[in-house]
Scaffold this motif. Structure first.
Motif, mmCIF file in Angstrom:
data_model
loop_
_atom_site.group_PDB
_atom_site.id
_atom_site.type_symbol
_atom_site.label_atom_id
_atom_site.label_comp_id
_atom_site.label_asym_id
_atom_site.label_seq_id
_atom_site.Cartn_x
_atom_site.Cartn_y
_atom_site.Cartn_z
ATOM 1 N N TYR A 162 0.828 -1.196 0.000
ATOM 2 C CA TYR A 162 0.000 0.000 0.000
ATOM 3 C C TYR A 162 0.870 1.255 0.000
ATOM 4 C CZ TYR A 162 -3.596 -3.229 1.747
ATOM 5 O OH TYR A 162 -4.468 -4.266 1.897
ATOM 6 N N SER A 163 0.368 2.300 -0.655
ATOM 7 C CA SER A 163 0.996 3.608 -0.486
ATOM 8 C C SER A 163 0.739 4.021 0.962
ATOM 9 C CB SER A 163 0.369 4.631 -1.440
ATOM 10 O OG SER A 163 -0.969 4.913 -1.045
ATOM 11 N N GLU A 164 1.431 5.022 1.430
ATOM 12 C CA GLU A 164 1.241 5.482 2.814
ATOM 13 C C GLU A 164 -0.199 5.941 3.045
ATOM 14 O OE1 GLU A 164 2.481 5.329 6.487
ATOM 15 O OE2 GLU A 164 3.802 4.816 4.824
ATOM 16 N N THR A 165 -0.756 6.659 2.081
ATOM 17 C CA THR A 165 -2.143 7.129 2.186
ATOM 18 C C THR A 165 -3.108 5.948 2.239
ATOM 19 O OG1 THR A 165 -1.604 9.152 0.985
ATOM 20 C CG2 THR A 165 -3.930 8.539 1.075
ATOM 21 N N ALA A 166 -2.943 5.010 1.314
ATOM 22 C CA ALA A 166 -3.826 3.835 1.281
ATOM 23 C C ALA A 166 -3.689 3.020 2.556
ATOM 24 C CB ALA A 166 -3.515 2.981 0.056
#
Length: 156
Positions: free
Chosen positions: A77-81
């Motif tokens: 995951y990206s940090e946001t996700a």
């Protein structure tokens, strides 16, 4: 076309294995993917409409029914996700008066009503009243208030 992300993301959020043979698992998957899309995380091109158990996507249901379990696949995951997935995991696994799949149905249904039926000027009471009208089995007002509070913390 099957979506290979469904089973791993279900496992990441609910911390349990997914079975397409179980109605409650399929419902929880529908509500999870809807809530992720509402938060801006696209897991596929799924369009949702109101159905008996709240927001529902036939395309997603088709993917769910052919999904394969791959316990070795992990999503990066990206940090946001990652933050959104973690926040949803906390909310969806909260202990309430509702069964787990009913809690997911309550959350997704309230979010659908907030996004598609009511205006930003609607009161919490109006939204909860509509939920109870459409879904008498989700009529514990204090639990519905908690759900709305959780949604506001996530989506506002």
């Amino acid at each position: 076309m099957a979506n290979g992300l469904l089973v791993p993301i279900y496992r990441d959020v609910y911390n349990e294995d997914f079975s397409s043979n179980t109605f409650s698992n399929r419902m929880q998957m529908q509500k999870l993917i809807y809530l992720l899309q509402e938060a801006g995380i696209s897991i596929g091109d799924y369009s949702f409409h109101w159905y008996k158990h709240g927001p529902y996507s036939q395309q997603l249901q088709n993917d769910i029914l052919v999904s394969k379990t791959d316990n070795n696949y992990h999503i990066r995951y990206s940090e946001t996700a990652k933050n959104i997935v973690n926040q949803l995991a906390l909310i969806l696994n909260k202990n309430t008066k509702y069964k787990k799949h009913e809690w997911a149905e309550c959350l997704a249904s309230l979010q659908y009503l907030r996004s598609n039926v009511f205006s930003i000027h609607s009161t919490d009471r109006e939204i909860i009243k509509e939920l109870i009208k459409r879904k008498p089995h989700l009529s514990d007002y204090s639990t519905d208030e908690l759900a709305l509070k959780e949604l506001k913390s996530m989506y506002n």
